[in-house]
Scaffold this motif. Structure first.
Motif, PDB file in Angstrom:
ATOM      1  N   GLN A  22       0.810  -1.213   0.000  1.00  0.00           N
ATOM      2  CA  GLN A  22       0.000   0.000   0.000  1.00  0.00           C
ATOM      3  C   GLN A  22       0.847   1.268   0.000  1.00  0.00           C
ATOM      4  N   LYS A  23       2.041   1.201   0.553  1.00  0.00           N
ATOM      5  CA  LYS A  23       2.866   2.403   0.693  1.00  0.00           C
ATOM      6  C   LYS A  23       3.233   3.014  -0.656  1.00  0.00           C
ATOM      7  N   PRO A  24       3.872   2.278  -1.564  1.00  0.00           N
ATOM      8  CA  PRO A  24       4.179   2.898  -2.865  1.00  0.00           C
ATOM      9  C   PRO A  24       2.925   3.285  -3.638  1.00  0.00           C
ATOM     10  N   CYS A  25       1.841   2.550  -3.466  1.00  0.00           N
ATOM     11  CA  CYS A  25       0.592   2.914  -4.153  1.00  0.00           C
ATOM     12  C   CYS A  25       0.086   4.263  -3.653  1.00  0.00           C
ATOM     13  N   PHE A  26       0.091   4.442  -2.353  1.00  0.00           N
ATOM     14  CA  PHE A  26      -0.327   5.715  -1.766  1.00  0.00           C
ATOM     15  C   PHE A  26       0.554   6.852  -2.264  1.00  0.00           C
ATOM     16  N   MET A  27       1.846   6.635  -2.289  1.00  0.00           N
ATOM     17  CA  MET A  27       2.786   7.687  -2.677  1.00  0.00           C
ATOM     18  C   MET A  27       2.636   8.051  -4.146  1.00  0.00           C
ATOM     19  N   LEU A  28       2.525   7.059  -5.002  1.00  0.00           N
ATOM     20  CA  LEU A  28       2.404   7.325  -6.431  1.00  0.00           C
ATOM     21  C   LEU A  28       1.079   8.013  -6.745  1.00  0.00           C
ATOM     22  N   TYR A  29       0.004   7.569  -6.092  1.00  0.00           N
ATOM     23  CA  TYR A  29      -1.301   8.192  -6.329  1.00  0.00           C
ATOM     24  C   TYR A  29      -1.269   9.666  -5.941  1.00  0.00           C
ATOM     25  N   ASN A  30      -0.561   9.980  -4.873  1.00  0.00           N
ATOM     26  CA  ASN A  30      -0.494  11.347  -4.377  1.00  0.00           C
ATOM     27  C   ASN A  30       0.723  12.105  -4.907  1.00  0.00           C
ATOM     28  N   ASP A  31       1.088  11.783  -6.147  1.00  0.00           N
ATOM     29  CA  ASP A  31       2.079  12.546  -6.907  1.00  0.00           C
ATOM     30  C   ASP A  31       3.457  12.575  -6.254  1.00  0.00           C
ATOM     31  N   ASP A  36       9.368  15.122  -6.133  1.00  0.00           N
ATOM     32  CA  ASP A  36      10.804  14.791  -6.138  1.00  0.00           C
ATOM     33  C   ASP A  36      11.160  13.718  -5.109  1.00  0.00           C
ATOM     34  N   VAL A  37      10.271  12.748  -4.953  1.00  0.00           N
ATOM     35  CA  VAL A  37      10.545  11.627  -4.054  1.00  0.00           C
ATOM     36  C   VAL A  37      11.426  10.618  -4.787  1.00  0.00           C
ATOM     37  N   SER A  38      12.508  10.245  -4.162  1.00  0.00           N
ATOM     38  CA  SER A  38      13.464   9.334  -4.791  1.00  0.00           C
ATOM     39  C   SER A  38      13.121   7.883  -4.487  1.00  0.00           C
ATOM     40  N   LEU A  39      13.790   6.970  -5.185  1.00  0.00           N
ATOM     41  CA  LEU A  39      13.602   5.539  -4.929  1.00  0.00           C
ATOM     42  C   LEU A  39      14.008   5.198  -3.501  1.00  0.00           C
ATOM     43  N   THR A  40      15.033   5.861  -3.006  1.00  0.00           N
ATOM     44  CA  THR A  40      15.460   5.655  -1.618  1.00  0.00           C
ATOM     45  C   THR A  40      14.359   6.042  -0.640  1.00  0.00           C
ATOM     46  N   ASP A  41      13.639   7.111  -0.974  1.00  0.00           N
ATOM     47  CA  ASP A  41      12.548   7.552  -0.099  1.00  0.00           C
ATOM     48  C   ASP A  41      11.443   6.503  -0.015  1.00  0.00           C
ATOM     49  N   ASN A 204       9.940  15.816   6.117  1.00  0.00           N
ATOM     50  CA  ASN A 204       9.029  15.830   4.987  1.00  0.00           C
ATOM     51  C   ASN A 204       7.719  15.179   5.425  1.00  0.00           C
ATOM     52  N   GLU A 205       6.683  16.002   5.611  1.00  0.00           N
ATOM     53  CA  GLU A 205       5.436  15.477   6.156  1.00  0.00           C
ATOM     54  C   GLU A 205       4.742  14.487   5.211  1.00  0.00           C
ATOM     55  N   PHE A 206       4.948  14.650   3.922  1.00  0.00           N
ATOM     56  CA  PHE A 206       4.354  13.698   2.975  1.00  0.00           C
ATOM     57  C   PHE A 206       4.925  12.307   3.186  1.00  0.00           C
ATOM     58  N   LEU A 207       6.237  12.217   3.391  1.00  0.00           N
ATOM     59  CA  LEU A 207       6.863  10.917   3.615  1.00  0.00           C
ATOM     60  C   LEU A 207       6.425  10.332   4.954  1.00  0.00           C
ATOM     61  N   ASN A 208       6.324  11.171   5.965  1.00  0.00           N
ATOM     62  CA  ASN A 208       5.846  10.691   7.267  1.00  0.00           C
ATOM     63  C   ASN A 208       4.419  10.165   7.167  1.00  0.00           C
ATOM     64  N   HIS A 209       3.579  10.918   6.490  1.00  0.00           N
ATOM     65  CA  HIS A 209       2.194  10.490   6.332  1.00  0.00           C
ATOM     66  C   HIS A 209       2.099   9.207   5.503  1.00  0.00           C
ATOM     67  N   SER A 210       2.982   9.082   4.529  1.00  0.00           N
ATOM     68  CA  SER A 210       2.984   7.877   3.696  1.00  0.00           C
ATOM     69  C   SER A 210       3.306   6.641   4.520  1.00  0.00           C
TER      70      SER A 210
END
Length: 608
Positions: A22-31, A36-41, A204-210
């Protein structure tokens, strides 16, 4: 025993894997790529989310574990048959929460929590921001994913479990496994238990929320105590009182600036949906979205340094009309036992002989609005059902061109001999999905705001020609700000900055007031200008009074709060229990005051 052990491990691993995916799906859906989110992120999010995902998987494994424990004492146990309904239920709920969280995040900018239940009592309005196609795709996705997950769980489950020869030993083994499961659910053996903040790992709040598991976020917020006075007890009572004392002076004082020609004007309050400073060009917002507001700001009293207390209409409405505080995890409008005891602008004006009415082009029952407005004292309410069906062209109801025209026709019929009146109007069109019969700007979001602005300007021009203009005070301010463009942090000062404009023949002269303030302060400031006592407004300040010696603004949002004064701004994340933004530098006083206001707000709520 081996088959039972393998099953429990497989069940736990299946849900853990589902949460990880679910994590990468959530991140990709939310742009994520646009951020500028990297593969490492992506890997960092998955890594830091692991413990909370494991905790949630542990909760879901508890029922199968209990069934296995019971099955040890049966000769043949039909495991699939017993658990199939559970599989369907949990797969559907987990998927529904995941897709709901993923879809709502672009609108709310925080993880799914119990706030969602505030809006589900009126599904039509809750879904009004999105198209039928949007809903259909997501419903199909929910059905497909939950069906797939149910099938996986079904396939990994033995049809029948054979008898266990050493039942006592088997029971002991699974009790030990239950203990391990408890540790996983608890989040370890230290004093700290599983919580959302444990997955926060960067600025980065987006990464934390993800990284936050949406199912855990929702269920943990549902389970919070309703004893409001016991929430957010940062300080002993004496220290809290010392920090809070003087922040919201309620004693009557001398008003240093007189704005009005008369103390008993007719009062029209226009609460503008989401019309924050990001859409007001003269305050640094989008060019072309507010030409009429910018023009009218030179004709009235223009408050340039006001901040919305909250982030949703139901909350901002209470902040505005009751001068009451906002809360990060609840809507006071949805708590009638609380909201009906609070003071209100209309209540005070009614005591002074004013008659009152409220206009809204949408469903006035949404989020318990009707109950709140009637409890405040509005004598007449007009909403979407009072307009012909042909005029309900917006998914939320009736567009602002029609309601502004209706408002004009209503006020046109009033004369100077009428008893003093107060009317409030909540606009509607500058809201998702931003579909309006107006095409001035290319981007449909600012274009929708320009539509409201256009009809506000047209309304004011028409009102100037009426006799009622001479004794009329019009107050325009938003219910909350608007996140645009979607960059930076979604609840920083840019997003909560809002305009406030006082217009009308009752206004003495044009003026710019740059005092730092909140939208809650409008209530006490207005009452003071009218010569009406306002001590009962616990969180509203007369910003033009001589007791207003410490200008500051406070706001809250899902999972956090912020405090701004002349030294800068501090934003605090309640889930992570840490400051996430301090500009221009750290300031202990701002953080202490923020916590004192938060604690005092819940104490006050608990007293009502």
């Amino acid at each position: 025993m081996r088959k039972r052990l393998l099953y429990i491990i497989s069940f736990f691993a299946a849900f853990l894997g589902y949460f990880i995916l679910q994590k990468p799906c959530f991140m990709l859906y939310n742009d994520a790529l646009g951020k500028d989110v990297s593969l490492t992120d992506f890997w960092q999010v998955i890594y830091h989310a692991f413990t909370l995902d494991a905790t949630t998987s542990g909760y879901l494994t508890a029922i199968p574990w209990l069934v296995i424990l019971i099955s040890i004492w049966f000769v043949r146990f039909p495991l699939r048959k017993v658990l199939v309904a559970y599989y369907v239920l949990v797969a559907f709920l987990v998927t529904l929460i995941f897709v709901g969280d993923m879809g709502l995040y672009p609108f709310w900018n925080f993880k799914l929590d119990a706030s969602v239940f505030f809006y589900l009592d009126s599904p039509k309005n809750a879904m009004a921001s999105v198209s039928n196609g949007f809903l259909a795709v997501r419903l199909l996705l929910i059905l497909a994913l939950s069906s797939g997950m149910s099938w996986i769980l079904f396939k990994l489950t033995p049809t029948v479990l054979p008898a266990v020869k050493k039942r006592l030993a088997g029971t002991g083994v699974f009790i030990l496994i239950g203990g391990a499961l408890f540790v996983i659910i608890r989040g370890g053996v230290t004093e700290s238990t599983s919580n959302i903040g444990q997955v926060y790992y960067c600025n980065n709040e987006f990464l934390n929320h993800s990284a936050v598991n949406p199912a855990f976020s929702l269920l943990s917020s549902v389970g919070k105590t309703k004893n409001y006075a016991e929430q957010f007890n940062f300080f002993p009572e004496a220290q809290r009182d010392s920090l809070f004392k003087g922040l919201y002076p309620t004693t009557e004082d001398s008003t240093t600036i007189k704005l009005l020609r008369t103390q008993r004007p007719n009062v029209l309050i226009i609460l503008m949906e989401g019309f924050g400073a990001t859409m007001v060009e003269s305050l640094g917002g989008v060019k072309g979205a507010s030409p009429n507001i910018d023009h009218l700001s030179k004709e009235g009293v223009w408050f340039t340094n006001c901040y919305a207390n909250s982030f949703r209409t139901d909350r901002g409405t209470v902040c505005t009309f009751s001068g009451y505080q906002s809360f990060p995890d609840l809507s006071v409008m949805k708590i009638p036992a609380k909201s009906r005891t609070m003071p209100s602008i209309v209540g005070k004006l009614t005591q002074e002989g004013y008659r009152s009415d409220f206009l809204y082009g949408g469903d006035i029952n949404f989020t318990n609005m009707k109950s709140y407005l009637m409890g405040c004292g509005y004598q007449h309410l007009k909403a979407d059902v009072d307009f012909p069906i042909s005029e309900r062209q917006n998914p939320w109801g009736v567009n602002d061109d029609i309601t502004f025209d209706d408002l004009y026709k209503t006020l046109k019929g009033r004369t100077a001999n009428d008893m003093p009146w107060h009317t409030a109007f909540l606009t509607l069109s500058s809201h998702e999905p931003f579909e309006v019969p107006f095409h001035q700007l290319d981007d449909k979001k600012p274009n929708a705001f320009a539509f409201t602005d256009h009809h506000l300007g047209k309304f004011i021009d028409r009102m100037k020609e009426l006799p009622v203009w001479d004794n009329l005070l019009i107050i325009c301010l938003p219910d909350h700000g608007f996140y645009y463009p979607m960059e930076g942090y979604g609840h920083d000062q840019r997003i909560h900055h809002i305009p406030m404009l006082w217009l009308g023949g009752a206004v003495k002269q044009p003026m710019v007031i740059d005092k730092l303030m909140n939208q809650t302060d409008m209530a006490a400031t207005l009452m003071a200008q009218l010569g009406i006592e306002h001590q009962e407004f616990d969180f509203s300040r007369n910003v033009l009074g001589d007791s207003y010696t410490y200008p500051f603004a406070y706001w809250s949002f899902g999972g956090g709060a912020a405090f701004k004064d002349s030294t800068g701004v501090t934003i605090y994340d309640l889930n992570a229990n840490r400051v996430i933004q301090e500009l221009p530098e750290a300031n202990e006083n701002r953080l202490l005051r923020l916590k004192a206001i938060l604690q005092s707000s819940y104490d006050n709520l608990g007293e009502r």
